[in-house]
Scaffold this active site. Structure first.
Site, PDB file in Angstrom:
ATOM      1  N   HIS A 216       0.984  -1.437  -0.027  1.00  0.00           N
ATOM      2  CA  HIS A 216       0.088   0.420   0.517  1.00  0.00           C
ATOM      3  C   HIS A 216       0.667   1.197  -0.218  1.00  0.00           C
ATOM      4  O   HIS A 216       1.291   1.792   0.462  1.00  0.00           O
ATOM      5  CB  HIS A 216      -0.624   0.219   1.187  1.00  0.00           C
ATOM      6  CG  HIS A 216      -1.841   0.928   0.979  1.00  0.00           C
ATOM      7  ND1 HIS A 216      -3.320   0.773   1.121  1.00  0.00           N
ATOM      8  CD2 HIS A 216      -1.838   2.458   1.126  1.00  0.00           C
ATOM      9  CE1 HIS A 216      -4.047   1.710   1.231  1.00  0.00           C
ATOM     10  NE2 HIS A 216      -3.225   2.639   1.294  1.00  0.00           N
TER      11      HIS A 216
ATOM     12  N   GLU B 169     -10.906   4.850   7.278  1.00  0.00           N
ATOM     13  CA  GLU B 169      -9.093   5.498   7.479  1.00  0.00           C
ATOM     14  C   GLU B 169     -10.074   7.219   8.061  1.00  0.00           C
ATOM     15  O   GLU B 169      -9.839   7.430   9.552  1.00  0.00           O
ATOM     16  CB  GLU B 169      -8.710   5.415   5.995  1.00  0.00           C
ATOM     17  CG  GLU B 169      -7.582   6.559   6.666  1.00  0.00           C
ATOM     18  CD  GLU B 169      -6.352   6.811   5.148  1.00  0.00           C
ATOM     19  OE1 GLU B 169      -7.394   7.237   4.286  1.00  0.00           O
ATOM     20  OE2 GLU B 169      -5.717   7.911   5.226  1.00  0.00           O
TER      21      GLU B 169
ATOM     22  N   ASP C 161       2.563   4.224   2.639  1.00  0.00           N
ATOM     23  CA  ASP C 161       1.418   5.076   1.725  1.00  0.00           C
ATOM     24  C   ASP C 161       1.777   6.404   1.714  1.00  0.00           C
ATOM     25  O   ASP C 161       1.396   6.110  -0.021  1.00  0.00           O
ATOM     26  CB  ASP C 161       0.018   5.173   3.429  1.00  0.00           C
ATOM     27  CG  ASP C 161      -0.864   6.066   2.568  1.00  0.00           C
ATOM     28  OD1 ASP C 161      -1.424   5.541   1.589  1.00  0.00           O
ATOM     29  OD2 ASP C 161      -1.616   6.713   3.483  1.00  0.00           O
ATOM     30  N   ASP C 162       2.294   7.306   2.191  1.00  0.00           N
ATOM     31  CA  ASP C 162       2.636   8.094   0.998  1.00  0.00           C
ATOM     32  C   ASP C 162       4.092   8.519   2.199  1.00  0.00           C
ATOM     33  O   ASP C 162       3.559   9.822   2.292  1.00  0.00           O
ATOM     34  CB  ASP C 162       1.913   9.765   1.498  1.00  0.00           C
ATOM     35  CG  ASP C 162       0.415   9.286   0.238  1.00  0.00           C
ATOM     36  OD1 ASP C 162       0.209   8.570  -0.485  1.00  0.00           O
ATOM     37  OD2 ASP C 162      -0.713   8.610   0.700  1.00  0.00           O
TER      38      ASP C 162
HETATM   39  N1  ADE Z   1      -4.098   9.146  -1.258  1.00  0.00           N
HETATM   40  C1  ADE Z   1      -3.135   9.630  -1.285  1.00  0.00           C
HETATM   41  N2  ADE Z   1      -3.027   9.032   0.292  1.00  0.00           N
HETATM   42  C2  ADE Z   1      -3.966   8.644   0.429  1.00  0.00           C
HETATM   43  C3  ADE Z   1      -5.018   8.657   2.518  1.00  0.00           C
HETATM   44  N3  ADE Z   1      -4.083   8.080   2.983  1.00  0.00           N
HETATM   45  N4  ADE Z   1      -6.323   7.808   1.819  1.00  0.00           N
HETATM   46  C4  ADE Z   1      -7.002   8.198   1.093  1.00  0.00           C
HETATM   47  N5  ADE Z   1      -6.772   8.260  -0.767  1.00  0.00           N
HETATM   48  C5  ADE Z   1      -5.206   8.201  -0.331  1.00  0.00           C
HETATM   49 ZN    ZN Z   2      -3.789   5.320   0.422  1.00  0.00          ZN
END
Ligand code: ADE
Ligand code: ZN
Length: 320
Positions: free
Chosen positions: A8, A189, A267-268
């Protein structure tokens, strides 16, 4: 070093401030509103998405995306990862003025370069953006269904979970499923148990992105465990976005104890000041997990990966 895997990560969200600065110089763009002191500037989920969208528009060519994928995967391999599955978004390519074909080809090129250099295996998951609405997500699903690529093996949905209902997206997910793509979806989330339940009922994923707020409903936790739904848990992201106030309050240990199949991802990562290695370290330090428990999560990621069985066996063999 414990072998790692993540399932992810958003490729646009993997672009660090240094690479984005290089891109801004290349295109003569001003990035002072999104990057200050070498860190991204945002304050909540909405401004995070805005910041992310602005940064992503600095990747405008096939080679820009090849470089992004290669940079992300080489770095991940250096952290001990043997596998990555990352989200792609044809909507972001189009916003940057790039064709989806060039976008996917560029990313695939970067993946092959990283694999040749480090051995890291990777796959892409096409996504639609929830805040673009059902038609937008359907458009993304239809495009990928009409343009199959051997390295795009899944379909999912990211974006603002507070908008629309899971059932609104059932057709988009049916299009993707009928095209042979495996299914995951962000839920649980920004919203709670109802959102996860709706996603399971209407979109029928084998995995849930995050899913951590399922903890609010014991019957749902039981269902996740019974149906062997794998959660793509991203603790650093959850803390950065304020989904949970602290690691002590994070439900990963409770979900795991309840028999839910949990995995770790970033995630990011640069947006949330984390990395995959740091997520593993968090699990060790805050959740009391030892090497065997960490390796177990890596194994779960590989078992749940959207790959053919031969690739899965090869990856599992690398875990020893
Ligand atoms: N796009 C990028 N990061 C995200 C996240 N944590 N939740 C939903 N969409 C996303
Ligand atoms: Zn995500």
């Amino acid at each position: 070093m414990v072998a790692k895997a993540e399932i992810h990560c958003h490729i646009e969200g993997a672009a660090g401030p240094a690479l984005v600065r290089t891109q801004a110089e290349k295109y003569g763009a001003d990035i002072s509103v999104i990057i200050r002191d070498d860190a991204y500037v945002w304050s909540d989920f909405t401004t995070f998405l805005q910041c992310y969208d602005i940064a992503s528009r600095l990747f405008r060519s096939q080679e820009d995306y090849a470089l992004l994928a290669e940079t992300y995967l080489r770095d991940l391999a250096a952290q001990g990862a043997i596998y990555s599955e990352f989200f792609i978004s044809t909507d972001h390519a189009i916003s940057a003025g790039l064709t989806p074909e060039a976008y996917v080809d560029g990313l695939a090129e970067g993946m092959l370069r990283a694999r040749a250099a480090t051995g890291i295996e990777a796959r892409m998951i096409a996504t639609g953006l929830r805040h673009e609405g059902p038609q937008g997500v359907e458009r993304a699903a239809r495009w990928i269904a009409d343009h199959p690529h051997p390295l795009v093996t899944g379909f999912g949905m990211a974006g603002d979970e507070r908008m629309h209902e899971p059932k609104d997206f059932a057709r988009a997910f049916d299009i993707a499923r009928d095209a042979g793509l495996a299914i995951t979806v962000h839920a649980g989330e920004l919203c709670g148990a109802d959102s996860v339940r709706g996603a399971l009922d209407h979109l029928r994923p084998s995995r849930i992105g995050h899913g951590v707020r399922a903890i609010e409903d014991p019957a749902l936790v039981e269902r996740l465990a019974r149906d062997e739904i794998v959660l793509e848990v991203c603790p650093g992201s959850n803390i950065a976005l304020g989904v949970f106030a602290s690691y002590d309050a994070h439900p990963l240990p409770r979900l795991r104890d309840a028999g839910v199949r949990v995995t770790l991802s970033s995630d990011d990562p640069p947006f949330f000041h984390t990395s995959l290695a740091q997520e593993y370290e968090t699990a060790r330090r805050h959740f009391g997990m030892d090497d065997a428990a960490l390796l177990d999560m890596t194994r779960t990621s590989i078992e749940a990966a959207f790959v053919d069985e031969e690739t899965r066996d090869t990856l599992l063999a690398r875990l020893g």
